[in-house]
Write an enzyme that holds these catalytic residues in place. Structure first.
Site, PDB file in Angstrom:
ATOM      1  N   SER A   1       8.175  -3.373   3.512  1.00 27.11           N
ATOM      2  CA  SER A   1       8.420  -4.882   3.810  1.00 27.11           C
ATOM      3  C   SER A   1      10.048  -4.847   3.802  1.00 27.11           C
ATOM      4  O   SER A   1      10.739  -4.612   3.006  1.00 27.11           O
ATOM      5  CB  SER A   1       8.036  -5.710   2.472  1.00 27.11           C
ATOM      6  OG  SER A   1       8.414  -6.898   2.559  1.00 27.11           O
TER       7      SER A   1
ATOM      8  N   HIS B   1       6.378  -4.421   7.935  1.00 28.50           N
ATOM      9  CA  HIS B   1       5.597  -5.537   7.329  1.00 28.50           C
ATOM     10  C   HIS B   1       6.973  -6.626   7.312  1.00 28.50           C
ATOM     11  O   HIS B   1       7.909  -6.531   6.397  1.00 28.50           O
ATOM     12  CB  HIS B   1       5.315  -5.195   6.077  1.00 28.50           C
ATOM     13  CG  HIS B   1       4.781  -6.099   5.277  1.00 28.50           C
ATOM     14  ND1 HIS B   1       3.320  -6.647   5.379  1.00 28.50           N
ATOM     15  CD2 HIS B   1       5.118  -7.043   4.253  1.00 28.50           C
ATOM     16  CE1 HIS B   1       2.772  -7.639   4.705  1.00 28.50           C
ATOM     17  NE2 HIS B   1       3.971  -8.110   3.827  1.00 28.50           N
TER      18      HIS B   1
ATOM     19  N   ASP C   1       7.640 -10.471   6.141  1.00 28.17           N
ATOM     20  CA  ASP C   1       7.501 -11.625   5.183  1.00 28.17           C
ATOM     21  C   ASP C   1       8.170 -12.784   5.856  1.00 28.17           C
ATOM     22  O   ASP C   1       9.436 -13.019   5.474  1.00 28.17           O
ATOM     23  CB  ASP C   1       7.683 -11.091   3.859  1.00 28.17           C
ATOM     24  CG  ASP C   1       6.753 -10.247   3.371  1.00 28.17           C
ATOM     25  OD1 ASP C   1       5.441 -10.141   3.461  1.00 28.17           O
ATOM     26  OD2 ASP C   1       7.308  -9.108   3.078  1.00 28.17           O
TER      27      ASP C   1
ATOM     28  N   MET D   1      -2.742  -9.899  -2.242  1.00 26.57           N
ATOM     29  CA  MET D   1      -1.686  -9.918  -2.803  1.00 26.57           C
ATOM     30  C   MET D   1      -1.942  -9.479  -4.219  1.00 26.57           C
ATOM     31  O   MET D   1      -2.622  -9.920  -5.073  1.00 26.57           O
ATOM     32  CB  MET D   1      -1.259 -11.414  -2.961  1.00 26.57           C
ATOM     33  CG  MET D   1      -0.991 -11.993  -1.512  1.00 26.57           C
ATOM     34  SD  MET D   1       0.305 -11.076  -0.648  1.00 26.57           S
ATOM     35  CE  MET D   1       1.774 -11.298  -1.879  1.00 26.57           C
TER      36      MET D   1
ATOM     37  N   ASP E   1      -0.511  -5.563  -1.151  1.00 29.94           N
ATOM     38  CA  ASP E   1       1.128  -6.175  -0.903  1.00 29.94           C
ATOM     39  C   ASP E   1       1.700  -6.672  -2.295  1.00 29.94           C
ATOM     40  O   ASP E   1       0.948  -7.768  -2.704  1.00 29.94           O
ATOM     41  CB  ASP E   1       0.966  -7.330   0.039  1.00 29.94           C
ATOM     42  CG  ASP E   1       2.408  -7.775   0.598  1.00 29.94           C
ATOM     43  OD1 ASP E   1       3.446  -7.111   0.061  1.00 29.94           O
ATOM     44  OD2 ASP E   1       2.577  -8.739   1.161  1.00 29.94           O
TER      45      ASP E   1
HETATM   46  C1  DX5 Z   1       5.696 -10.938  -1.542  1.00 26.91           C
HETATM   47  C2  DX5 Z   1       5.786 -10.331  -0.133  1.00 26.91           C
HETATM   48  C3  DX5 Z   1       5.707  -9.045  -0.118  1.00 26.91           C
HETATM   49  C4  DX5 Z   1       7.088  -8.413  -0.897  1.00 26.91           C
HETATM   50  C5  DX5 Z   1       6.754  -6.915  -1.199  1.00 26.91           C
HETATM   51  O1  DX5 Z   1       5.650 -12.409  -1.145  1.00 26.91           O
HETATM   52  O2  DX5 Z   1       4.795 -10.586   0.448  1.00 26.91           O
HETATM   53  O3  DX5 Z   1       5.387  -8.274   1.132  1.00 26.91           O
HETATM   54  O4  DX5 Z   1       8.024  -8.283   0.184  1.00 26.91           O
HETATM   55  O5  DX5 Z   1       7.978  -6.533  -2.078  1.00 26.91           O
HETATM   56  P1  DX5 Z   1       7.814  -5.534  -3.271  1.00 26.91           P
HETATM   57  O6  DX5 Z   1       6.953  -4.207  -2.717  1.00 26.91           O
HETATM   58  O7  DX5 Z   1       9.161  -5.254  -3.432  1.00 26.91           O
HETATM   59  O8  DX5 Z   1       7.043  -5.929  -4.323  1.00 26.91           O
HETATM   60 ZN    ZN Z   2       4.001  -9.452   2.487  1.00 30.32          ZN
END
Ligand code: DX5
Ligand code: ZN
Length: 215
Positions: free
Chosen positions: A7, A32, A34, A136, A174
């Site tokens: 991400s 990925h 966001d 999530m 995620d």
């Molecule tokens: C959260 C996002 C994730 C996030 C993951 O709202 O959808 O994709 O960037 O980041 P990490 O791996 O640091 O939890």
């Molecule tokens: Zn995400």
């Protein structure tokens, strides 16, 4: 082998070109991305112009995770910006079936993300229409949060639903994924690991991606 989707929310935005190059040279499968609107989630990240530039910097799959209200208004713009997969939240889409048809008709793969409080059973009547479910494992809005371990049970239940129906839907996890919790997540049937901080805050991001890929 899992699909690894770092991400870029945790990337250094001042050095985005270098970060893209690092991912290109790594064993990462997908980027990925966001997108947050400050309404569906309590944070704003980046949007279309940034994705357009990332598109020019890689041939890898762009996995765009929309944490926005009314995603249907922007689906075509995200296609034009270069998205390969467009994931919308069930909680943001009162007419989810229509959103999915729109995404597919634009030539993208369609994903549905569900928040930690949403049950996998709520996907029952849409599962056969979608390419990917994003479970999530944190509340969306921020990177660097702690993995909610309850998600592992949801992976198991969702995998059963997918197998029972003979579908090929992929399961993406995620939020809060680490080298420590990833083996259990994969063991229960997840296909894709999203990892932000675990990759970009590592002293050796490429090495970290390789380790996740080898799980
Ligand atoms: C959260 C996002 C994730 C996030 C993951 O709202 O959808 O994709 O960037 O980041 P990490 O791996 O640091 O939890
Ligand atoms: Zn995400």
């Amino acid at each position: 082998m899992p699909i690894i989707a770092p991400s870029l929310l945790a990337a250094n935005f001042l050095r985005l070109e270098d970060e893209c190059r690092m991912l290109n040279e790594s064993k990462a499968d997908w980027f990925h991305l966001d997108v947050m609107d400050g309404r569906f989630v309590p944070n704003i990240s980046f949007g279309l112009p940034v994705i357009e530039h990332i598109r020019k910097a890689t041939t890898k799959t762009l996995d765009v995770h929309l944490m926005i209200e009314e995603p249907g208004k922007f689906a075509e713009d995200f296609k034009k910006a270069g998205a390969d997969i467009l994931t919308v939240h069930i909680e943001a889409c009162p007419n989810l079936h229509r959103n999915i048809q729109q995404i597919k008709s634009l030539g993208m793969k369609a994903g549905v993300a569900i928040n930690p409080h949403t049950t996998v059973q709520q996907l029952g009547d849409i599962l056969h229409e979608i390419d990917l479910v994003c479970l999530m494992s944190v509340n969306p809005g921020y990177g660097g949060q702690k993995f909610i371990s309850h998600t592992v049970g949801k992976v198991r239940a969702l995998k059963h639903m997918i197998k029972d129906r003979g579908l090929k839907t992929l399961i993406e996890i995620d939020g809060g994924v680490t080298l420590e919790n990833a083996p259990a997540i994969l063991h229960t049937g997840a296909d894709i690991l999203v990892a932000g901080n675990t990759v970009f805050k590592s002293s050796d991001p490429k090495g970290m991606i390789a380790k996740l890929k080898a799980l």
